[in-house]
Design an enzyme around this catalytic site. Structure first.
Site, PDB file in Angstrom:
ATOM      1  N   GLU A  27      23.533 -21.798  17.536  1.00  0.00           N
ATOM      2  CA  GLU A  27      22.444 -22.062  18.482  1.00  0.00           C
ATOM      3  C   GLU A  27      21.581 -20.833  18.779  1.00  0.00           C
ATOM      4  O   GLU A  27      21.418 -20.443  19.934  1.00  0.00           O
ATOM      5  CB  GLU A  27      23.020 -22.668  19.761  1.00  0.00           C
ATOM      6  CG  GLU A  27      23.735 -23.975  19.463  1.00  0.00           C
ATOM      7  CD  GLU A  27      24.464 -24.573  20.668  1.00  0.00           C
ATOM      8  OE1 GLU A  27      24.334 -24.033  21.768  1.00  0.00           O
ATOM      9  OE2 GLU A  27      25.171 -25.581  20.469  1.00  0.00           O
TER      10      GLU A  27
ATOM     11  N   ASN B  10      24.031 -22.533  12.658  1.00  0.00           N
ATOM     12  CA  ASN B  10      24.246 -23.893  13.155  1.00  0.00           C
ATOM     13  C   ASN B  10      23.420 -24.081  14.425  1.00  0.00           C
ATOM     14  O   ASN B  10      23.376 -23.196  15.278  1.00  0.00           O
ATOM     15  CB  ASN B  10      25.754 -24.025  13.477  1.00  0.00           C
ATOM     16  CG  ASN B  10      26.205 -25.428  13.771  1.00  0.00           C
ATOM     17  OD1 ASN B  10      25.899 -26.349  13.018  1.00  0.00           O
ATOM     18  ND2 ASN B  10      26.947 -25.608  14.847  1.00  0.00           N
TER      19      ASN B  10
ATOM     20  N   HIS C  46      23.506 -34.031  17.559  1.00  0.00           N
ATOM     21  CA  HIS C  46      23.887 -34.721  18.798  1.00  0.00           C
ATOM     22  C   HIS C  46      22.713 -35.650  19.143  1.00  0.00           C
ATOM     23  O   HIS C  46      21.758 -35.245  19.800  1.00  0.00           O
ATOM     24  CB  HIS C  46      24.139 -33.714  19.925  1.00  0.00           C
ATOM     25  CG  HIS C  46      25.352 -32.872  19.692  1.00  0.00           C
ATOM     26  ND1 HIS C  46      26.616 -33.408  19.654  1.00  0.00           N
ATOM     27  CD2 HIS C  46      25.498 -31.545  19.456  1.00  0.00           C
ATOM     28  CE1 HIS C  46      27.501 -32.439  19.420  1.00  0.00           C
ATOM     29  NE2 HIS C  46      26.846 -31.305  19.288  1.00  0.00           N
TER      30      HIS C  46
ATOM     31  N   GLU D   6      28.077 -31.808  13.882  1.00  0.00           N
ATOM     32  CA  GLU D   6      28.604 -32.237  15.189  1.00  0.00           C
ATOM     33  C   GLU D   6      28.058 -33.617  15.555  1.00  0.00           C
ATOM     34  O   GLU D   6      27.606 -33.848  16.681  1.00  0.00           O
ATOM     35  CB  GLU D   6      28.221 -31.215  16.275  1.00  0.00           C
ATOM     36  CG  GLU D   6      28.660 -29.801  15.958  1.00  0.00           C
ATOM     37  CD  GLU D   6      28.387 -28.797  17.073  1.00  0.00           C
ATOM     38  OE1 GLU D   6      28.083 -29.209  18.211  1.00  0.00           O
ATOM     39  OE2 GLU D   6      28.476 -27.586  16.799  1.00  0.00           O
TER      40      GLU D   6
ATOM     41  N   ASP E 146      27.222 -37.080  16.870  1.00  0.00           N
ATOM     42  CA  ASP E 146      27.540 -38.181  17.783  1.00  0.00           C
ATOM     43  C   ASP E 146      26.230 -38.816  18.230  1.00  0.00           C
ATOM     44  O   ASP E 146      25.160 -38.220  18.082  1.00  0.00           O
ATOM     45  CB  ASP E 146      28.443 -37.780  18.970  1.00  0.00           C
ATOM     46  CG  ASP E 146      27.995 -36.552  19.728  1.00  0.00           C
ATOM     47  OD1 ASP E 146      26.802 -36.194  19.653  1.00  0.00           O
ATOM     48  OD2 ASP E 146      28.833 -35.946  20.412  1.00  0.00           O
TER      49      ASP E 146
HETATM   50  O1  G3I Z   1      40.196 -25.453  29.189  1.00  0.00           O
HETATM   51  C1  G3I Z   1      39.670 -25.729  30.492  1.00  0.00           C
HETATM   52  C2  G3I Z   1      40.726 -26.318  31.365  1.00  0.00           C
HETATM   53  O2  G3I Z   1      41.753 -25.357  31.586  1.00  0.00           O
HETATM   54  C3  G3I Z   1      40.084 -26.726  32.700  1.00  0.00           C
HETATM   55  O3  G3I Z   1      41.046 -27.385  33.464  1.00  0.00           O
HETATM   56  C4  G3I Z   1      38.925 -27.672  32.464  1.00  0.00           C
HETATM   57  C5  G3I Z   1      38.208 -28.023  33.759  1.00  0.00           C
HETATM   58  O4  G3I Z   1      36.829 -28.217  33.567  1.00  0.00           O
HETATM   59  O5  G3I Z   1      37.995 -27.049  31.610  1.00  0.00           O
HETATM   60  C6  G3I Z   1      38.536 -26.729  30.340  1.00  0.00           C
HETATM   61  O6  G3I Z   1      37.552 -26.133  29.568  1.00  0.00           O
HETATM   62  C7  G3I Z   1      36.575 -27.011  29.051  1.00  0.00           C
HETATM   63  C8  G3I Z   1      36.586 -26.894  27.548  1.00  0.00           C
HETATM   64  O7  G3I Z   1      35.555 -27.664  26.979  1.00  0.00           O
HETATM   65  C9  G3I Z   1      37.893 -27.391  26.950  1.00  0.00           C
HETATM   66  O8  G3I Z   1      38.053 -28.739  27.195  1.00  0.00           O
HETATM   67  C10 G3I Z   1      35.228 -26.587  29.598  1.00  0.00           C
HETATM   68  O9  G3I Z   1      35.176 -26.825  30.997  1.00  0.00           O
HETATM   69  C11 G3I Z   1      34.147 -27.365  28.898  1.00  0.00           C
HETATM   70  O10 G3I Z   1      32.889 -26.823  29.291  1.00  0.00           O
HETATM   71  C12 G3I Z   1      34.278 -27.226  27.392  1.00  0.00           C
HETATM   72  O11 G3I Z   1      33.284 -28.027  26.811  1.00  0.00           O
HETATM   73  C13 G3I Z   1      33.032 -27.752  25.441  1.00  0.00           C
HETATM   74  C14 G3I Z   1      31.582 -27.351  25.259  1.00  0.00           C
HETATM   75  O12 G3I Z   1      31.317 -27.150  23.887  1.00  0.00           O
HETATM   76  C15 G3I Z   1      31.242 -26.079  25.997  1.00  0.00           C
HETATM   77  O13 G3I Z   1      29.942 -25.671  25.713  1.00  0.00           O
HETATM   78  C16 G3I Z   1      33.310 -29.014  24.653  1.00  0.00           C
HETATM   79  O14 G3I Z   1      34.700 -29.328  24.727  1.00  0.00           O
HETATM   80  C17 G3I Z   1      32.902 -28.797  23.201  1.00  0.00           C
HETATM   81  O15 G3I Z   1      33.011 -30.008  22.506  1.00  0.00           O
HETATM   82  C18 G3I Z   1      31.456 -28.333  23.172  1.00  0.00           C
HETATM   83  O16 G3I Z   1      31.053 -28.147  21.854  1.00  0.00           O
HETATM   84  C19 G3I Z   1      29.695 -27.721  21.663  1.00  0.00           C
HETATM   85  C20 G3I Z   1      29.683 -26.905  20.400  1.00  0.00           C
HETATM   86  O17 G3I Z   1      30.571 -25.834  20.500  1.00  0.00           O
HETATM   87  C21 G3I Z   1      28.303 -26.391  20.087  1.00  0.00           C
HETATM   88  N1  G3I Z   1      27.343 -27.461  20.066  1.00  0.00           N
HETATM   89  C22 G3I Z   1      27.328 -28.316  21.233  1.00  0.00           C
HETATM   90  C23 G3I Z   1      28.714 -28.882  21.497  1.00  0.00           C
HETATM   91  C24 G3I Z   1      28.686 -29.812  22.663  1.00  0.00           C
HETATM   92  O18 G3I Z   1      28.387 -29.130  23.855  1.00  0.00           O
END
Ligand code: G3I
Length: 508
Positions: free
Chosen positions: A165, A206, A242, A271, A273
């Protein structure tokens, strides 16, 4: 990496496909039949077409046995959604922790899957210590991070999203600690460091919203061209994809993929969806299926498109509801891990049935709704008619009315004034072709958010209007699509496309 795999068998007992493990070799079938039986897994069907089909995953999900079973059998490639990101792998300076990522690469090894590493350099999920560094130390920290991580995963990760990004929506570089410290040179530096650490890994840039043509994908194209000219190691561009049913499909996806391929790069859908406003209804679900299908068709149509990764495969573990409240249902499988219509659409497209074949049979009828060819508005009336024997999905149809902007502002406002379909289902925008031709340096592009045209049916009249944002006058007399007739007639100068393929008319 030298991972030769036997793909998992589908629930109905698919054909084994032997596949070399690197993404470079993903297109090389080492054995198995030349064409896939329709009952193969998504990956087997894709592999028979020289591509992979994968899914994102995350560590907590792997303890869900039913989820893990499908992940391991249906998909030939996985991407860790979070566990290789900087905040996980180097939470404090110099303290590296690859435990979570190793679980993912172990899973892949056990299931004969390839891994896309995601991601080495990104402005998000970046631990606070990086942003707190004085700029003079950022380059060394970045290079060290890349070197340690890419070295650790050498042989286990086939491709890296080295930089994720890098762009804003308008195509300018996104501000980050890396950009602030090094300017855009951080990208070449990152790619060189990744290549030094793992010369066999395919190295990608990416981003999202670069699937179609536009300022952001143009910026990625310009960057990729420049990096190649400078001899920087770059193997591919990842289009996150996305998508959302309410925003229309990026119809120029094939054209866009092809221009990156022409640079000698691979492209990957990294990615995928397709979200929607909840609740899911029949129309949204149908549009979603058509978007998934069109992505598959685009990838199949472009040889250098190496594969597709769903982000994640099921609604049960989708990131969408947390980020877009009120939206969801974006995956191929529902929350109970049952395949949705989109899954069937992907299978059909991968099976080659009707994919990349003849575009739908349609024609465009046009009349001028404008008594003056020299005022400050252009008012085309359009009708799309299905001239074939099967229904045409309107979400796949776009129409281009070609004109010249003349003098004055080069930005435009567009309106749908009336349509029996309801103007809310009609999309419209002005865009410029890659190279202008006589009478056509812009076009009004009209699309549809959904619906279907039965054989012989017409959309009925769609009254459109456009102006320049400074309301200066046009000279429509030399416009390619302009005609002065006030009753509808077949007009090949107004072109139409189905799923991005020219289906009616002659382009200027
Ligand atoms: O691990 C913590 C956990 O301990 C806590 O209890 C919980 C409470 O909110 O949060 C957990 O962390 C989360 C993490 O995913 C793991 O599940 C974060 O809050 C959450 O923000 C994070 O989201 C990820 C996101 O990137 C962050 O930007 C998504 O899973 C992940 O699928 C997403 O992936 C991104 C790609 O890397 C880049 N392109 C966009 C895509 C979608 O946003």
């Amino acid at each position: 990496m030298n991972l030769v795999k036997r793909c998992g068998r589908g629930r109905t007992g698919g054909i084994p496909v032997l596949l070399a493990g690197t993404l470079a070799l993903a297109s090389t079938l080492l054995g198995g039949p030349a064409t896939a039986a329709p009952q193969g897994t998504l990956h087997e069907l894709a592999a028979a077409q020289g591509k992979y089909f994968g899914s994102a995953t995350d560590n907590p999900e792997l303890s869900d046995a039913a989820y893990a079973a499908t992940l391991g059998s249906e998909f030939g490639q996985i991407t860790p959604g979070n566990s290789m990101k900087w905040d996980t792998t180097e939470p404090a300076e110099g303290r590296f922790d690859f435990t979570k990522g190793d679980v993912i690469t172990d899973f892949a090894r056990q299931h004969g899957q390839t891994v896309r590493g995601h991601t080495l350099v990104w402005h998000s999920q970046l631990p606070g210590w990086v942003a707190a560094l004085p700029s003079s130390r950022v380059e060394a920290a970045m290079t060290d991070h890349i070197t340690r991580e890419a070295t650790h995963y050498r042989g286990a990760v086939a491709a890296w999203d080295v930089v994720n990004e890098p762009f804003n929506e308008d195509g300018t570089f996104r501000t980050s600690p890396f950009y602030s410290a090094m300017g855009s040179d951080y990208i070449a530096t990152a790619l060189r460091a990744a290549h030094a650490a793992d010369p066999d890994a395919k190295l990608y840039l990416n981003d999202y919203n670069i699937e179609g043509l536009g300022a952001k994908s143009d910026a990625m194209y310009a960057l990729a061209s420049e990096l190649i000219d400078e001899g920087v190691p770059l193997d591919g561009v990842g289009m996150q994809a996305h998508l959302a049913v309410q925003y229309g499909f990026p119809y120029e996806m094939r054209e866009n993929m092809r221009r990156f391929a022409a640079l000698g790069l691979d492209v990957a859908v990294t990615e995928l969806d397709v979200r929607m406003q909840l609740p899911a209804d029949a129309a949204r679900t149908a549009t979603q299926s058509s978007y998934y299908r069109q992505v598959v068709e685009a990838c199949l149509a472009v040889e250098r498109c190496v594969g597709i990764t769903a982000w994640d495969y099921t609604d049960k573990y989708s990131w969408i509801p947390n980020t877009f409240p009120g939206e969801g249902s974006a995956g191929l499988y529902d929350e109970n891990l049952s395949p949705k219509p989109a899954y069937a659409a992907v299978r059909t497209a991968l099976g080659g049935e009707d994919s990349g074949g003849e575009p739908g049979a349609i024609k465009v009828r046009y009349r001028s709704g404008d008594s003056s060819a020299g005022d400050n508005q252009i008012k085309p009336g359009l009708q799309v008619v299905n001239t074939g024997t099967t229904a045409v999905s309107l979400s796949e149809v776009t129409v281009r009315y070609w004109f010249t902007g003349d003098n004055g502002a080069s930005t435009y406002a567009t309106w749908c004034d009336w349509s029996p379909l309801g103007c809310a289902t009609v999309t419209h925008r002005v865009a410029a072709p890659g190279s202008p031709s006589a009478g056509a340096d812009h076009y009004l592009e009209v699309g549809f958010t959904g619906g279907s045209l039965a054989p012989g049916a017409s959309t009925g009249e769609i009254q459109l209007r456009l102006s320049k944002t400074d309301w200066s006058d046009f000279d429509e007399s030399d416009d390619y699509s302009h005609g002065s007739g006030t009753s509808y007639g077949d007009t090949p100068e107004v072109t139409a496309y189905v799923a991005g393929d020219l289906a009616w008319g002659v382009e200027p």
